[in-house]
Design an enzyme around this catalytic site. Structure first.
Site, mmCIF file in Angstrom:
data_model
loop_
_atom_site.group_PDB
_atom_site.id
_atom_site.type_symbol
_atom_site.label_atom_id
_atom_site.label_comp_id
_atom_site.label_asym_id
_atom_site.label_seq_id
_atom_site.Cartn_x
_atom_site.Cartn_y
_atom_site.Cartn_z
ATOM 1 N N SER A 39 -0.477 30.704 33.046
ATOM 2 C CA SER A 39 0.690 29.903 32.689
ATOM 3 C C SER A 39 1.800 30.799 32.153
ATOM 4 O O SER A 39 1.540 31.869 31.569
ATOM 5 C CB SER A 39 0.293 28.878 31.620
ATOM 6 O OG SER A 39 1.410 28.329 30.975
ATOM 7 N N TYR A 42 -2.478 26.080 23.221
ATOM 8 C CA TYR A 42 -2.656 26.108 24.677
ATOM 9 C C TYR A 42 -2.222 27.457 25.236
ATOM 10 O O TYR A 42 -2.949 28.106 25.994
ATOM 11 C CB TYR A 42 -1.849 24.990 25.337
ATOM 12 C CG TYR A 42 -1.748 25.147 26.840
ATOM 13 C CD1 TYR A 42 -2.833 24.868 27.663
ATOM 14 C CD2 TYR A 42 -0.569 25.600 27.436
ATOM 15 C CE1 TYR A 42 -2.759 25.033 29.048
ATOM 16 C CE2 TYR A 42 -0.473 25.765 28.803
ATOM 17 C CZ TYR A 42 -1.561 25.479 29.602
ATOM 18 O OH TYR A 42 -1.487 25.661 30.958
ATOM 19 N N LYS A 73 -4.489 30.729 27.020
ATOM 20 C CA LYS A 73 -4.227 31.421 28.280
ATOM 21 C C LYS A 73 -4.102 32.928 28.068
ATOM 22 O O LYS A 73 -4.543 33.728 28.886
ATOM 23 C CB LYS A 73 -2.958 30.865 28.936
ATOM 24 C CG LYS A 73 -3.082 29.421 29.417
ATOM 25 C CD LYS A 73 -4.098 29.284 30.541
ATOM 26 C CE LYS A 73 -4.111 27.874 31.121
ATOM 27 N NZ LYS A 73 -5.097 27.718 32.216
#
Length: 338
Positions: free
Chosen positions: A126, A151, A155
């Site tokens: 991402s 989040y 990643k």
């Protein structure tokens, strides 16, 4: 026909990848626990691809279940790993869920490769790995800053895990695709984004508001340091994202591919939230009631991709416009009511 294990393959992006894999002569073997999908999605994939789809209902943190899939299916040529939870705002309020699921799923995927001899991995990363970087346009070599959200940090950790494994697994081929903001649906209207409960992403919220399911769209923050005060993002059609995964897979299946590589996947253009809503209204002729709300935790002001590396090495570029993506998303939303 090469079999590819597609974790999270019944989700929004995974289901579109499964269709494109079939178009390119691969067979997708889906592993998904349907926590953010529906069990009728594999049938839709089969309908679009014209091929049988094998899907297993498993939690991808469960290594033994993944090993059983590989044992049953025989030779698996590679893994495309998407299984993760992915709402930035939710990750701020419930970080442990994101560390447990996203890092846990990645650990299992890498352990699966180590124990079964699979050597090829395409990872769904991402743009959030770049964190609070100082530039709006980001390159693959742009230094990472502190992640805005758990989040994004999950990643970053997953990519670091790949880098650490690349130091000791010199026969592995791994690639991370750092994609920006996937939107849209399959042009047929048969597949699309299927949020469980209130959407966390903006486009399904726009389409549900336009359809009368939601009373109005809340634009989170209109005082950012951007031309119209709303966040600027690089919105890319989900079919272009799916195509990038297959291009990346073909790339690492070549012996001359490096042990590890990374690519930005976007259009290379930033679009503000207000402009996105305007594009939807002009593309569909449907008005979207909207109000301004407070900023959402974890959101950066503006970020968009430099995609020259993906064009040069993968031979990939986006083909669909933002307007086409919004039209396809609206068609999908309308089909859901029938």
């Amino acid at each position: 026909m090469s079999k590819i294990l597609l974790t999270g393959g019944a989700g929004y992006i995974g289901s579109h990848i499964a269709v494109v894999l079939a178009d390119h002569g691969f067979e997708a073997v889906i592993a998904d626990n349907y926590s953010n999908s529906s069990r009728w999605i594999p049938e839709r994939i089969a309908r679009l691809s014209g091929k049988k789809i094998t899907a297993y209902d498993v939690d991808c943190r469960d290594l033994s279940s993944l090993q059983e899939i590989v044992k049953k299916e025989g030779q698996i040529s590679g893994v495309i790993h998407l299984a993760a939870v992915k709402a930035v705002g939710e990750s701020v309020s419930n970080p442990l869920k994101y560390y447990d699921n996203n890092i846990g799923c990645m650990t299992s995927a890498l352990q699966l490769m180590e124990t079964t001899g699979i050597r090829h991995l395409v990872f769904s990363s991402s743009c959030t790995v770049y964190g609070s970087c100082q530039t709006e346009e980001v390159f693959e070599q742009t230094p990472w800053a502190r992640a805005y959200s758990p989040y994004g940090y999950s990643k970053q950790v997953c990519e670091r895990m790949m880098e650490d494994l690349a130091l000791v697994k010199n026969n592995w081929k791994q690639v991370s695709l750092r994609y920006f903001n996937p939107i849209g649906a399959h042009p047929s209207g048969i597949l699309g984004e299927l949020p469980i409960g209130p959407p966390n992403n903006i486009v399904p919220y726009i389409t549900q508001t336009a359809a009368g399911i939601r009373e109005r769209l809340t634009i989170f923050g209109d005082d950012y340091d951007t031309p119209d005060g709303t966040c600027v993002r690089d919105y890319i059609h989900v079919m272009d994202v799916a195509e990038a995964h297959v291009k990346a897979l073909k790339y690492i299946l070549q012996e001359h591919a490096p042990a590890i590589d990374q690519f930005n996947i976007g259009t290379g253009e930033g679009v503000s939230v207000k402009k996105l809503v305007h594009f939807f209204e002009t593309s569909t002729g449907v008005k979207v009631p909207q109000i301004a709300g407070p900023r959402r935790p974890g959101d950066a002001d503006a970020i968009y991709a430099n995609v020259s590396k993906a064009k040069r090495i993968l031979g990939w570029k986006s083909h669909y416009s933002v307007q086409e993506a919004l039209s396809h998303a609206w068609q999908w939303e309308q089909n859901l009511k029938t």
